[in-house]
Motif scaffolding. Sequence first.
Motif, PDB file in Angstrom:
ATOM      1  N   SER A 191       0.710  -1.293   0.015  1.00  0.00           N
ATOM      2  CA  SER A 191       0.022  -0.027  -0.003  1.00  0.00           C
ATOM      3  C   SER A 191       0.819   1.265   0.004  1.00  0.00           C
ATOM      4  CB  SER A 191      -0.877   0.055   1.076  1.00  0.00           C
ATOM      5  OG  SER A 191      -0.008  -0.055   2.385  1.00  0.00           O
ATOM      6  N   SER A 192       2.256   1.119  -0.002  1.00  0.00           N
ATOM      7  CA  SER A 192       2.973   2.090   0.188  1.00  0.00           C
ATOM      8  C   SER A 192       3.561   2.933  -1.189  1.00  0.00           C
ATOM      9  CB  SER A 192       4.514   1.806   0.862  1.00  0.00           C
ATOM     10  OG  SER A 192       4.915   0.994   0.035  1.00  0.00           O
ATOM     11  N   LYS A 193       3.513   4.242  -1.103  1.00  0.00           N
ATOM     12  CA  LYS A 193       4.094   5.134  -2.349  1.00  0.00           C
ATOM     13  C   LYS A 193       3.238   4.763  -3.694  1.00  0.00           C
ATOM     14  CE  LYS A 193       8.693   5.202  -0.753  1.00  0.00           C
ATOM     15  NZ  LYS A 193      10.206   4.936  -1.028  1.00  0.00           N
ATOM     16  N   ASN A 194       3.895   4.193  -4.735  1.00  0.00           N
ATOM     17  CA  ASN A 194       3.115   4.160  -5.909  1.00  0.00           C
ATOM     18  C   ASN A 194       2.097   2.919  -5.916  1.00  0.00           C
ATOM     19  OD1 ASN A 194       4.737   6.055  -6.994  1.00  0.00           O
ATOM     20  ND2 ASN A 194       6.412   4.470  -7.361  1.00  0.00           N
ATOM     21  N   PHE A 195       1.917   2.129  -5.052  1.00  0.00           N
ATOM     22  CA  PHE A 195       1.004   1.178  -4.752  1.00  0.00           C
ATOM     23  C   PHE A 195      -0.136   1.487  -4.087  1.00  0.00           C
ATOM     24  CE2 PHE A 195       5.067  -1.376  -5.236  1.00  0.00           C
ATOM     25  CZ  PHE A 195       4.405  -2.231  -5.993  1.00  0.00           C
ATOM     26  N   ALA A 196      -0.151   2.769  -3.709  1.00  0.00           N
ATOM     27  CA  ALA A 196      -1.361   3.459  -2.651  1.00  0.00           C
ATOM     28  C   ALA A 196      -2.608   3.536  -3.570  1.00  0.00           C
ATOM     29  CB  ALA A 196      -1.032   4.697  -2.135  1.00  0.00           C
ATOM     30  N   ALA A 197      -2.431   3.802  -4.822  1.00  0.00           N
ATOM     31  CA  ALA A 197      -3.767   4.288  -5.566  1.00  0.00           C
ATOM     32  C   ALA A 197      -4.536   2.952  -5.870  1.00  0.00           C
ATOM     33  CB  ALA A 197      -3.141   4.840  -7.078  1.00  0.00           C
ATOM     34  N   GLY A 198      -3.944   1.741  -6.245  1.00  0.00           N
ATOM     35  CA  GLY A 198      -4.630   0.718  -6.522  1.00  0.00           C
ATOM     36  C   GLY A 198      -4.726  -0.321  -5.359  1.00  0.00           C
ATOM     37  N   HIS A 199      -4.437   0.196  -4.320  1.00  0.00           N
ATOM     38  CA  HIS A 199      -4.238  -0.799  -3.005  1.00  0.00           C
ATOM     39  C   HIS A 199      -5.686  -1.584  -2.984  1.00  0.00           C
ATOM     40  CE1 HIS A 199      -4.423  -1.921   1.104  1.00  0.00           C
ATOM     41  NE2 HIS A 199      -3.519  -2.758   0.800  1.00  0.00           N
ATOM     42  N   ALA A 200      -6.759  -0.440  -2.848  1.00  0.00           N
ATOM     43  CA  ALA A 200      -8.042  -1.259  -2.272  1.00  0.00           C
ATOM     44  C   ALA A 200      -8.479  -2.181  -3.326  1.00  0.00           C
ATOM     45  CB  ALA A 200      -9.193   0.042  -2.213  1.00  0.00           C
ATOM     46  N   GLN A 201      -8.349  -1.975  -4.523  1.00  0.00           N
ATOM     47  CA  GLN A 201      -8.875  -2.750  -5.622  1.00  0.00           C
ATOM     48  C   GLN A 201      -7.825  -3.979  -5.606  1.00  0.00           C
ATOM     49  OE1 GLN A 201     -11.181  -2.824  -8.028  1.00  0.00           O
ATOM     50  NE2 GLN A 201     -10.508  -4.611  -8.644  1.00  0.00           N
ATOM     51  N   THR A 202      -6.434  -4.094  -5.402  1.00  0.00           N
ATOM     52  CA  THR A 202      -5.768  -5.163  -5.202  1.00  0.00           C
ATOM     53  C   THR A 202      -6.228  -6.075  -4.528  1.00  0.00           C
ATOM     54  OG1 THR A 202      -3.908  -3.824  -6.177  1.00  0.00           O
ATOM     55  CG2 THR A 202      -3.227  -6.041  -4.948  1.00  0.00           C
ATOM     56  N   VAL A 203      -6.638  -5.523  -2.970  1.00  0.00           N
ATOM     57  CA  VAL A 203      -7.003  -6.258  -2.098  1.00  0.00           C
ATOM     58  C   VAL A 203      -8.291  -7.119  -2.240  1.00  0.00           C
ATOM     59  CG1 VAL A 203      -8.055  -6.489   0.364  1.00  0.00           C
ATOM     60  CG2 VAL A 203      -6.031  -4.939  -0.165  1.00  0.00           C
ATOM     61  N   GLU A 204      -9.030  -6.467  -3.075  1.00  0.00           N
ATOM     62  CA  GLU A 204     -10.420  -7.044  -3.435  1.00  0.00           C
ATOM     63  C   GLU A 204     -10.231  -8.250  -4.213  1.00  0.00           C
ATOM     64  OE1 GLU A 204     -13.606  -7.019  -2.149  1.00  0.00           O
ATOM     65  OE2 GLU A 204     -12.469  -5.607  -0.740  1.00  0.00           O
TER      66      GLU A 204
END
Length: 200
Positions: free
Chosen positions: A124-137
């Motif tokens: 979820s850090s840095k560049n991964f933050a924008a798509g973190h929620a979608q990635t988790v789902e």
Amino acid sequence: MLQETNLPEPESGEDSQSLRTYAPLPAGSDVAMVRYLTRHRDRTVALLGEIDETLELLRRSLNASQPKYTGMIGIIWTHRPDRFNNGIYPAVVRWSCHRKSGSFDLHWKYKILNLRNLPRMAKSSKNFAAGHAQTVETLKRVQKLMQQRSTLLNTWSNLSRTLTPMESSTSDLESLRATLKAHLPALPHYQQSLLYNRDY
């Protein structure tokens, strides 16, 4: 010699002709049983197809939700000679990027992840933050489908392990059948039994 009409009546009172049958020989001659087994084989193949098609789209979703940096999670399709007759199967991996010594070329490596707590592994850090929620789902769905796929294939693996020792005993069964056939004529009521039994 007793006539067939003197044979004991079925306890249920049903017509004996509707109850009495013989073993389905040769193997495969029981059409209903073959249809039953074939149907479940076909259901397995169809279900695997549904799961794999969905996993492939989830793979693309993971790629679109995360930047192509070290730490991204993805799905690869691979095979090993010791799994599923060398068949292709999916694996969830974490990618890492390395630069070859003395070179500007980048080299990607992956590590296969355990499916346990898979959604928590999303960065979820840095560049991964924008798509973190979608990635988790997405990883929640991947985890469920991977577990279903594993359960399905393990069922067939268990069947294979059950069949192997049974198949190794077929020579003993052949020997037993030969002995039984040889001793049949010497049994005291053999001639009478021919009236209501098939002599193989």
